[in-house]
Write an enzyme that holds these catalytic residues in place. Structure first.
Site, PDB file in Angstrom:
ATOM      1  N   SER A 199      37.892   2.590  59.664  1.00  0.00           N
ATOM      2  CA  SER A 199      37.693   3.022  57.745  1.00  0.00           C
ATOM      3  C   SER A 199      36.639   1.935  57.411  1.00  0.00           C
ATOM      4  O   SER A 199      36.260   1.542  58.191  1.00  0.00           O
ATOM      5  CB  SER A 199      38.259   4.240  57.569  1.00  0.00           C
ATOM      6  OG  SER A 199      38.695   4.989  55.878  1.00  0.00           O
ATOM      7  N   ASP A 259      39.880  13.451  63.721  1.00  0.00           N
ATOM      8  CA  ASP A 259      39.588  12.592  62.581  1.00  0.00           C
ATOM      9  C   ASP A 259      38.194  13.073  61.504  1.00  0.00           C
ATOM     10  O   ASP A 259      36.789  13.784  62.340  1.00  0.00           O
ATOM     11  CB  ASP A 259      38.532  11.372  62.700  1.00  0.00           C
ATOM     12  CG  ASP A 259      38.263  10.258  61.291  1.00  0.00           C
ATOM     13  OD1 ASP A 259      38.247  11.444  59.958  1.00  0.00           O
ATOM     14  OD2 ASP A 259      38.310   9.185  61.207  1.00  0.00           O
ATOM     15  N   HIS A 290      42.312  11.256  59.823  1.00  0.00           N
ATOM     16  CA  HIS A 290      41.416  10.251  60.143  1.00  0.00           C
ATOM     17  C   HIS A 290      42.386   9.096  59.797  1.00  0.00           C
ATOM     18  O   HIS A 290      42.539   7.706  60.506  1.00  0.00           O
ATOM     19  CB  HIS A 290      40.350  10.487  58.667  1.00  0.00           C
ATOM     20  CG  HIS A 290      40.285   8.512  57.982  1.00  0.00           C
ATOM     21  ND1 HIS A 290      38.770   8.227  59.158  1.00  0.00           N
ATOM     22  CD2 HIS A 290      40.175   7.871  57.190  1.00  0.00           C
ATOM     23  CE1 HIS A 290      38.437   7.090  58.526  1.00  0.00           C
ATOM     24  NE2 HIS A 290      39.246   6.525  56.907  1.00  0.00           N
TER      25      HIS A 290
END
Lengths: 385, 385
Positions: free
Chosen positions: A156, A322, A355
């Site tokens: 991320s 995700d 995610h």
């Protein structure tokens, strides 16, 4: 699980690195200095080339493995990946993780005291970018005597930092492992960030960023976190975890209420409430804005131009479920690296965990990480000059 | 576009239907009566069997075609589908749409005056379910002299109502067309609803539901709407529409600000601000809770059992980019109807416009609707007895 997987780095003590010279941000603003709180696991070898830097995501911090006290209920956020005998093997590697500049877990950020006013910086804190976070981390690496990074690893926002590491310090970074990330924060991600910021800034307790740590926009920050938390999961994983199960009192009692009725509501409220006790609302504003600003292609003219300096071996990992930084956005990073003539691999893992898949237990992911870290690095020789 | 597509129902005047007898809700609560605001387009034929009922979504209302004044900038929310010569052809059909019970666009809801107290009901309003909304609509149909519905059509929450119409009044409904909907509100959808409710209920101006129309939790409602609006779109459509384009002042001026910088931020704030001028926060709580409660399979033991009474021809339409009520959830409705021995078709349209795809201009959708409404209805004869 193999016994070797079960190792823990044990009890760890965070440390502080203080840089006491003026630090200029990309925005042009400056700080007279800053502190980064960090943890290390394993030992730096004599040639100072076995270091691995872990970069955390928006709501993460420096505590990615082990425990602070024997009583800690939870270990660090990537403890499943990092430890003796684990995929990031602390018997071999010197692993470093620091709370990002602008954060609120010990590093200098909006909640830190402004020496000029003796008050928290609040919105007087300089606007921070991913670029600034990485430059600050580099000063920590120098301080620790690290001469080269065996790898930079992040998911991320951590993946954004990892990419910039390989771009800004190409000779320093031998392996780049970015997961569940993007080279360009898209409109939907900006939109969710903006709703979170509005929830915070419209909370009267925000008071234009001027609040005490006990006060502050707790309601707005909890709303922001509840919403963001949904974006870290997936429809399938939420349905498997909670479905439409009702809280015991709702199941037995009145089905017609705006109080918590479904378990997923209770879970989200817990996420919101626990977040406000560990996170600063102004840091949330600054770091989400740093995410919004992130657009490597725009910053360098094109994504290929951005990656032109990279010398690292590269692995990008996307996760099918995700939807915040979907697989395509990860694949596109690897493709741009390939077009730029770099060594790049892309792996897409089938998960339904959304995610947050990069954080979860997956033997498939561990094997990929392990293999990537074993890979012999053949430095890329540039014949173009 | 063919000329026949361009017809408009012209200027329309909403009307009110008032039911002056006691109405019992599924919750066991009652109202001494209620009003539904509605519009009709076209004429009811002599045999009273050319009516089509349109059911609106969470934030919709009775105004689905034409304009209220010549100055209106916008026409009704499904004006592209409904009108003379259009897919829902008002030259042939008598089209009805009513604001749902519990709504705030003229029908009785939490913002209506409680005759007992002379104050708005607020949270004293009975908990409303999709089931209650449909039963109230049926009283309107009876009032209008409609003897059978050629079709019931709805998207999202409107699709839930349409399904319940075919279940509760099987002999009344000849065609059921449900789009972008679900037979069961899932955990992720409940979670987004809950964040919106928390944004409203944690706004001090909510005051436990007791506020004047001028006051009220405007901030909380705007936050709820901004977030929900993201769920109606898609990553791809937002990226195409806004990308990372910056507002003019941000492009020229300071890039480092928490003020609106990206066009998508400006768009979302506009969505939030325009919503608070047309929607009541308590209605938002009630209607989202009605969505949460919707689970046909649970209510009837199984989805097949729920659909057992259905006599209607059925078409379910899913949209590939709809991540709020994804294609699978729509396909599952058609599959359950088939397993229950019903006439059911499923069509999946490739769009990148997200959940709101059902509202957007699509010749493919128009053709499907037109064909479905032309389809000769062969009543299902039940040989099982």
């Amino acid at each position: 699980m193999l016994p070797a997987e079960s190792g823990s780095v044990g009890l760890v003590v965070p440390r502080d690195f203080t840089y006491d010279q003026s630090f200029s941000f990309k925005s042009g603003q400056t700080l007279p200095g800053f502190t980064l709180r960090f943890e290390t696991y394993g030992e730096l070898n004599e040639t100072c080339d076995n270091a691995i830097l872990i970069c955390h995501a928006l709501s993460g911090d420096h505590h990615c493995a082990g425990r602070h006290t024997p009583e800690d209920r939870k270990s660090g956020w990537w403890d499943n990946l990092i430890g003796p005998g684990k995929a990031v093997d602390t018997n071999r590697f010197f692993v470093i993780c620091s709370n990002c500049l602008g954060g609120c877990s010990g590093s200098t950020g909006p909640s830190s005291t402004n020496p000029t006013t003796e008050q928290p910086y609040g919105t007087q804190f300089p606007f921070v970018t991913i670029h600034d976070m990485v430059r600050a981390q580099k000063l920590l690496m120098d301080h620790l005597g690290v001469r080269t990074l065996h790898a930079v690893i992040g998911g991320s926002m951590g993946g954004m930092q990892a990419m910039l590491w390989a771009i800004l310090y190409p000779s320093f970074v031998r392996r780049l492992l970015a997961m569940a990330t993007t080279a360009r924060e898209g409109a939907q991600a900006i939109a969710f960030n903006e709703v979170g910021r509005q929830a915070i800034m419209q909370d009267p307790a925000w008071n234009k960023g001027d609040y005490t740590q006990e006060g502050g926009p707790r309601v707005g920050l909890a709303i922001a976190r509840m919403m963001a938390h949904i974006t870290y999961l997936s429809d399938a994983s939420m349905d498997r975890k909670f479905g439409r199960r009702k809280k015991a009192q709702a199941a037995n009692g009145d089905a017609y209420t705006f109080d918590m009725q479904f378990e997923v509501e209770s879970y989200l409220r817990y996420q919101g409430e626990s977040f406000i006790n560990r996170f600063d609302a102004n840091s949330y504003l600054y770091i989400t804005r740093a995410l919004d600003q992130f657009d490597l292609g725009h910053a360098y003219g094109s994504l290929e131009a951005a990656f032109a300096p990279v010398k690292a071996e590269t692995l990008v990992v996307g996760f099918t479920s995700d939807w915040l930084f979907p697989p395509e956005q990860n694949r596109n990073i690897a493709l741009a690296l390939l077009r730029a003539g770099k060594s790049a691999s892309y792996a897409e893992l089938s998960t339904d965990l959304g995610h947050d898949s990069f954080l979860l237990e997956s033997e498939e992911l561990y094997a990929l990480v392990r293999g990537f870290l074993e890979r012999t690095h053949e430095p890329i020789v540039d014949f173009s000059i």
